[in-house]
Design a protein around this motif. Structure first.
Motif, mmCIF file in Angstrom:
data_model
loop_
_atom_site.group_PDB
_atom_site.id
_atom_site.type_symbol
_atom_site.label_atom_id
_atom_site.label_comp_id
_atom_site.label_asym_id
_atom_site.label_seq_id
_atom_site.Cartn_x
_atom_site.Cartn_y
_atom_site.Cartn_z
ATOM 1 N N ILE A 26 0.976 -0.843 0.503
ATOM 2 C CA ILE A 26 0.030 -0.463 -0.144
ATOM 3 C C ILE A 26 0.766 1.155 0.095
ATOM 4 O O ILE A 26 1.987 1.072 0.738
ATOM 5 C CB ILE A 26 -0.937 0.343 1.265
ATOM 6 C CG1 ILE A 26 -2.397 -0.949 1.344
ATOM 7 C CG2 ILE A 26 -1.785 1.255 1.341
ATOM 8 C CD1 ILE A 26 -3.092 -1.495 2.328
ATOM 9 N N MET A 29 1.407 7.278 1.009
ATOM 10 C CA MET A 29 -0.176 8.168 0.893
ATOM 11 C C MET A 29 -1.443 7.960 1.278
ATOM 12 O O MET A 29 -2.074 8.557 1.248
ATOM 13 C CB MET A 29 0.313 9.291 -0.170
ATOM 14 C CG MET A 29 1.759 9.778 -0.384
ATOM 15 S SD MET A 29 1.865 10.789 0.531
ATOM 16 C CE MET A 29 0.128 12.366 -0.007
ATOM 17 N N GLU A 30 -2.550 6.526 1.272
ATOM 18 C CA GLU A 30 -3.330 6.409 0.754
ATOM 19 C C GLU A 30 -3.412 5.293 2.220
ATOM 20 O O GLU A 30 -3.994 4.792 2.423
ATOM 21 C CB GLU A 30 -2.868 4.589 0.010
ATOM 22 C CG GLU A 30 -2.907 5.846 -1.860
ATOM 23 C CD GLU A 30 -3.855 6.761 -2.317
ATOM 24 O OE1 GLU A 30 -4.963 6.657 -1.139
ATOM 25 O OE2 GLU A 30 -3.801 8.118 -2.850
ATOM 26 N N LYS A 33 -5.848 5.531 4.943
ATOM 27 C CA LYS A 33 -6.539 5.644 4.237
ATOM 28 C C LYS A 33 -7.838 4.407 3.965
ATOM 29 O O LYS A 33 -9.343 3.839 4.563
ATOM 30 C CB LYS A 33 -7.832 6.480 2.923
ATOM 31 C CG LYS A 33 -6.724 7.898 2.413
ATOM 32 C CD LYS A 33 -7.220 8.028 0.296
ATOM 33 C CE LYS A 33 -6.685 9.488 0.882
ATOM 34 N NZ LYS A 33 -6.801 10.114 -0.239
ATOM 35 N N MET A 34 -6.945 2.899 4.186
ATOM 36 C CA MET A 34 -7.371 1.852 4.323
ATOM 37 C C MET A 34 -7.844 1.637 6.093
ATOM 38 O O MET A 34 -6.904 0.705 6.760
ATOM 39 C CB MET A 34 -5.683 1.190 4.300
ATOM 40 C CG MET A 34 -5.644 1.628 2.334
ATOM 41 S SD MET A 34 -7.032 1.208 1.373
ATOM 42 C CE MET A 34 -7.457 -0.328 1.431
ATOM 43 N N SER A 38 -13.351 0.956 3.675
ATOM 44 C CA SER A 38 -13.161 1.341 3.277
ATOM 45 C C SER A 38 -13.628 1.121 1.627
ATOM 46 O O SER A 38 -13.682 0.008 1.225
ATOM 47 C CB SER A 38 -11.701 2.327 2.782
ATOM 48 O OG SER A 38 -11.160 3.061 4.246
ATOM 49 N N VAL A 40 -12.749 0.680 -2.508
ATOM 50 C CA VAL A 40 -11.737 1.145 -3.337
ATOM 51 C C VAL A 40 -12.300 0.718 -4.683
ATOM 52 O O VAL A 40 -12.520 -0.271 -4.578
ATOM 53 C CB VAL A 40 -10.537 0.319 -2.883
ATOM 54 C CG1 VAL A 40 -9.683 0.934 -1.873
ATOM 55 C CG2 VAL A 40 -10.494 -0.582 -3.007
ATOM 56 N N TRP A 56 -5.238 1.477 -7.271
ATOM 57 C CA TRP A 56 -4.815 3.258 -6.639
ATOM 58 C C TRP A 56 -5.016 4.474 -7.794
ATOM 59 O O TRP A 56 -4.858 4.462 -6.384
ATOM 60 C CB TRP A 56 -2.848 2.995 -6.464
ATOM 61 C CG TRP A 56 -2.943 1.366 -5.253
ATOM 62 C CD1 TRP A 56 -1.893 0.785 -5.081
ATOM 63 C CD2 TRP A 56 -3.613 1.465 -3.684
ATOM 64 N NE1 TRP A 56 -1.870 -0.163 -4.544
ATOM 65 C CE2 TRP A 56 -2.662 0.447 -3.521
ATOM 66 C CE3 TRP A 56 -4.690 2.294 -3.260
ATOM 67 C CZ2 TRP A 56 -3.170 -0.681 -2.019
ATOM 68 C CZ3 TRP A 56 -4.399 1.750 -2.066
ATOM 69 C CH2 TRP A 56 -4.257 1.107 -1.307
ATOM 70 N N ASP A 57 -4.652 3.914 -8.321
ATOM 71 C CA ASP A 57 -5.212 5.589 -8.938
ATOM 72 C C ASP A 57 -6.526 5.920 -9.556
ATOM 73 O O ASP A 57 -7.208 6.889 -9.667
ATOM 74 C CB ASP A 57 -5.000 5.457 -11.289
ATOM 75 C CG ASP A 57 -3.989 4.954 -11.185
ATOM 76 O OD1 ASP A 57 -2.510 5.531 -10.333
ATOM 77 O OD2 ASP A 57 -3.231 4.440 -12.131
ATOM 78 N N ILE A 60 -10.263 6.577 -3.490
ATOM 79 C CA ILE A 60 -10.785 5.881 -1.814
ATOM 80 C C ILE A 60 -11.923 6.880 -1.438
ATOM 81 O O ILE A 60 -11.075 8.138 -1.128
ATOM 82 C CB ILE A 60 -9.192 5.550 -1.636
ATOM 83 C CG1 ILE A 60 -8.417 4.904 -1.734
ATOM 84 C CG2 ILE A 60 -10.132 4.789 0.112
ATOM 85 C CD1 ILE A 60 -7.075 4.535 -1.017
ATOM 86 N N GLU A 62 -13.566 7.057 1.767
ATOM 87 C CA GLU A 62 -13.039 6.237 3.636
ATOM 88 C C GLU A 62 -15.141 6.277 3.846
ATOM 89 O O GLU A 62 -15.969 7.256 4.548
ATOM 90 C CB GLU A 62 -12.001 7.025 4.525
ATOM 91 C CG GLU A 62 -11.317 7.017 3.443
ATOM 92 C CD GLU A 62 -10.303 8.786 4.360
ATOM 93 O OE1 GLU A 62 -10.476 7.564 5.674
ATOM 94 O OE2 GLU A 62 -9.775 9.811 4.122
#
Length: 89
Positions: A26, A29-30, A33-34, A38, A40, A56-57, A60, A62
């Motif tokens: 992961i 930067m993300e 948020k996980m 969440s 995704v 990851w693009d 996300i 929350e």
């Protein structure tokens, strides 16, 4: 990057949702948020639905603090004691 084990519920248009467990790096930067709940975006292998990885693009989403508190008794305790709105000074 940090690696996490994720329990993901996959929803593909026109099909019943199913769960997969993946271990995936992961991006830092993300990472915050996980949290449980969440949402995704994922990439699913068309030949093997169990092969899933987080996209990851994609955005996300929350859960709210209240939604997170449903599964976290400590957070629920803190939220139950807060004062909304804060007292006027």
């Amino acid at each position: 990057m940090t690696t996490m084990k994720l329990d993901i519920e996959v929803t593909v248009d026109g099909e019943s949702p199913y769960r997969v467990k993946v271990k995936q790096p992961i991006p830092m930067m993300e990472f915050t948020k996980m949290v449980e709940g969440s949402e995704v975006g994922v990439l699913v292998d068309a030949n093997d639905k169990k092969r899933v990885e987080v996209d990851w693009d994609a955005a996300i989403s929350e859960p709210s603090l209240e939604e997170r508190a449903e599964n976290d008794p400590m957070l629920k305790s803190v939220l139950d004691r807060r004062i909304d709105p804060p007292p006027a000074t």
